[in-house]
Scaffold this motif. Structure first.
Motif, PDB file in Angstrom:
ATOM      1  N   MET A   1      -2.918   4.771   6.059  1.00 52.55           N
ATOM      2  CA  MET A   1      -1.777   4.199   5.326  1.00 52.55           C
ATOM      3  C   MET A   1      -1.203   5.202   4.316  1.00 52.55           C
ATOM      4  O   MET A   1       0.015   5.365   4.212  1.00 52.55           O
ATOM      5  CB  MET A   1      -2.201   2.924   4.592  1.00 52.55           C
ATOM      6  CG  MET A   1      -1.073   2.213   3.862  1.00 52.55           C
ATOM      7  SD  MET A   1      -1.613   0.665   3.148  1.00 52.55           S
ATOM      8  CE  MET A   1      -0.120   0.114   2.366  1.00 52.55           C
ATOM      9  N   LEU A   2      -2.079   5.869   3.558  1.00 54.42           N
ATOM     10  CA  LEU A   2      -1.621   6.854   2.589  1.00 54.42           C
ATOM     11  C   LEU A   2      -0.905   8.017   3.270  1.00 54.42           C
ATOM     12  O   LEU A   2       0.076   8.548   2.749  1.00 54.42           O
ATOM     13  CB  LEU A   2      -2.806   7.368   1.761  1.00 54.42           C
ATOM     14  CG  LEU A   2      -3.438   6.358   0.797  1.00 54.42           C
ATOM     15  CD1 LEU A   2      -4.649   6.967   0.104  1.00 54.42           C
ATOM     16  CD2 LEU A   2      -2.419   5.880  -0.233  1.00 54.42           C
ATOM     17  N   ALA A   3      -1.410   8.396   4.444  1.00 56.04           N
ATOM     18  CA  ALA A   3      -0.761   9.475   5.187  1.00 56.04           C
ATOM     19  C   ALA A   3       0.645   9.067   5.617  1.00 56.04           C
ATOM     20  O   ALA A   3       1.590   9.862   5.561  1.00 56.04           O
ATOM     21  CB  ALA A   3      -1.609   9.851   6.401  1.00 56.04           C
ATOM     22  N   GLN A 177      17.395  -0.003   1.853  1.00 55.50           N
ATOM     23  CA  GLN A 177      16.757   1.228   2.333  1.00 55.50           C
ATOM     24  C   GLN A 177      15.400   0.924   2.968  1.00 55.50           C
ATOM     25  O   GLN A 177      14.999   1.586   3.938  1.00 55.50           O
ATOM     26  CB  GLN A 177      16.591   2.225   1.173  1.00 55.50           C
ATOM     27  CG  GLN A 177      17.892   2.668   0.534  1.00 55.50           C
ATOM     28  CD  GLN A 177      18.839   3.318   1.517  1.00 55.50           C
ATOM     29  OE1 GLN A 177      18.420   3.897   2.531  1.00 55.50           O
ATOM     30  NE2 GLN A 177      20.137   3.234   1.246  1.00 55.50           N
ATOM     31  N   TYR A 178      14.714  -0.068   2.446  1.00 54.02           N
ATOM     32  CA  TYR A 178      13.460  -0.483   3.082  1.00 54.02           C
ATOM     33  C   TYR A 178      13.714  -0.939   4.512  1.00 54.02           C
ATOM     34  O   TYR A 178      12.979  -0.558   5.441  1.00 54.02           O
ATOM     35  CB  TYR A 178      12.808  -1.609   2.284  1.00 54.02           C
ATOM     36  CG  TYR A 178      11.845  -2.437   3.107  1.00 54.02           C
ATOM     37  CD1 TYR A 178      10.611  -1.916   3.492  1.00 54.02           C
ATOM     38  CD2 TYR A 178      12.175  -3.717   3.544  1.00 54.02           C
ATOM     39  CE1 TYR A 178       9.732  -2.656   4.271  1.00 54.02           C
ATOM     40  CE2 TYR A 178      11.314  -4.459   4.323  1.00 54.02           C
ATOM     41  CZ  TYR A 178      10.091  -3.928   4.681  1.00 54.02           C
ATOM     42  OH  TYR A 178       9.226  -4.651   5.471  1.00 54.02           O
ATOM     43  N   PRO A 188       6.210  -1.668   8.792  1.00 53.81           N
ATOM     44  CA  PRO A 188       6.687  -2.689   7.862  1.00 53.81           C
ATOM     45  C   PRO A 188       6.044  -2.635   6.475  1.00 53.81           C
ATOM     46  O   PRO A 188       6.670  -3.027   5.487  1.00 53.81           O
ATOM     47  CB  PRO A 188       6.315  -3.995   8.572  1.00 53.81           C
ATOM     48  CG  PRO A 188       5.100  -3.639   9.371  1.00 53.81           C
ATOM     49  CD  PRO A 188       5.284  -2.211   9.796  1.00 53.81           C
ATOM     50  N   ILE A 189       4.807  -2.159   6.380  1.00 56.07           N
ATOM     51  CA  ILE A 189       4.070  -2.242   5.127  1.00 56.07           C
ATOM     52  C   ILE A 189       4.281  -1.023   4.236  1.00 56.07           C
ATOM     53  O   ILE A 189       4.546  -1.151   3.034  1.00 56.07           O
ATOM     54  CB  ILE A 189       2.551  -2.429   5.397  1.00 56.07           C
ATOM     55  CG1 ILE A 189       2.315  -3.716   6.193  1.00 56.07           C
ATOM     56  CG2 ILE A 189       1.787  -2.475   4.080  1.00 56.07           C
ATOM     57  CD1 ILE A 189       2.782  -4.967   5.477  1.00 56.07           C
ATOM     58  N   GLU A 190       4.187   0.175   4.798  1.00 58.38           N
ATOM     59  CA  GLU A 190       4.235   1.391   3.992  1.00 58.38           C
ATOM     60  C   GLU A 190       5.535   1.534   3.197  1.00 58.38           C
ATOM     61  O   GLU A 190       5.495   1.769   1.979  1.00 58.38           O
ATOM     62  CB  GLU A 190       4.000   2.625   4.867  1.00 58.38           C
ATOM     63  CG  GLU A 190       2.571   2.784   5.343  1.00 58.38           C
ATOM     64  CD  GLU A 190       2.258   1.977   6.600  1.00 58.38           C
ATOM     65  OE1 GLU A 190       3.085   1.105   6.959  1.00 58.38           O
ATOM     66  OE2 GLU A 190       1.209   2.204   7.214  1.00 58.38           O
ATOM     67  N   PRO A 191       6.713   1.387   3.821  1.00 59.56           N
ATOM     68  CA  PRO A 191       7.944   1.476   3.016  1.00 59.56           C
ATOM     69  C   PRO A 191       8.058   0.346   2.000  1.00 59.56           C
ATOM     70  O   PRO A 191       8.636   0.527   0.922  1.00 59.56           O
ATOM     71  CB  PRO A 191       9.068   1.412   4.052  1.00 59.56           C
ATOM     72  CG  PRO A 191       8.450   0.823   5.272  1.00 59.56           C
ATOM     73  CD  PRO A 191       7.019   1.242   5.257  1.00 59.56           C
TER      74      PRO A 191
END
Length: 238
Positions: A1-3, A177-178, A188-191
């Motif tokens: 996820m962080l990547a 922008q999301y 869907p989650i990271e942005p």
């Protein structure tokens, strides 16, 4: 996820920056113009004219008792029907809706701030020869400002969060922008996390800034009150 978040920031960083700029611009315009209209509405509600007071009351009640999203839809579709030149001005239509919404709440803030001032201050000004308007602007309003400013800061923060509803109409704000980044990356989650952090930082920093100025105003009030008390004590001894 962080990547994934790191890759999104590298590739779509400007999208989030542009969204942040649009969000802040929309909030600033809404609150600035909303303050001017809100002050006018507050004066109408405080006036002795039943007609003006009734119009202002109806306006504030309609805005405060209906959902903001409904108001956005109404202005987005209704304004171009009344003013054809606004047919393709999505940002302007949404801005007008937020201005009208903000003005209703700001008017109540200003009205309550003015009514919180001791009525004796106005009566004293009138007894010294001030007219009604001069007593209001030079005596009552300056004292009401310290009650009004903290609430206006909160209103600005609320409008920043309310601008997220503008993404329904793709006006370029952070939530728009999301949706753009999510559609391009299928993530869907990271942005959403990135946008959430930006919103949090904005509102947290602004709340601390407004809180700092509020404490300074309270400190100044306590200091001036202390000076008045000392002056009264000296006059008694004399």
């Amino acid at each position: 996820m962080l990547a994934n978040i790191e890759r999104l920031l590298v590739k779509y960083g400007m999208n989030f920056v542009n969204g942040l700029g649009t969000t802040l611009l929309l909030a600033l315009v809404s609150v600035s113009v909303g303050c001017l209209i809100g002050a006018l509405v507050a004066i109408m509600r405080l006036s002795k004219s039943k007609v003006l007071g009734g119009i202002a009351t109806v306006y504030t009640e309609i805005i405060r008792d209906t959902p903001l999203l409904l108001q956005l839809y109404f202005f987005y579709f209704g304004l171009p029907m009344l003013i054809p030149a606004l047919n393709k001005q999505k940002f302007l239509c949404i801005a007008i809706a937020l201005i009208c919404n903000s003005a209703a709440y700001v008017s109540e803030v200003i009205r309550s701030g003015i009514q919180a001032v001791d009525p004796g201050q106005r009566e004293a000004a009138l007894s010294l020869g001030f007219s009604e308007s001069k007593a209001m602007w030079f005596v009552v309003v300056p004292q009401a400002v310290k009650n009004i400013l903290p609430a206006l800061g909160n209103e600005f923060i609320m409008i920043i969060k309310d601008t997220s509803l503008g993404s329904t109409f793709f006006i370029g704000d952070l939530m728009t922008q999301y949706l753009v980044v999510k559609g391009a990356t299928y993530l869907p989650i990271e942005p959403l996390v990135i946008v959430g952090v930006i919103y949090f930082l904005m509102t947290f920093i602004l709340s601390k800034v407004f809180g700092h100025f509020e404490k300074k105003m309270q400190k100044a009030d306590r200091h001036s009150g202390y000076e008045r008390k000392r002056k009264q004590q000296r006059e008694v001894h004399v």
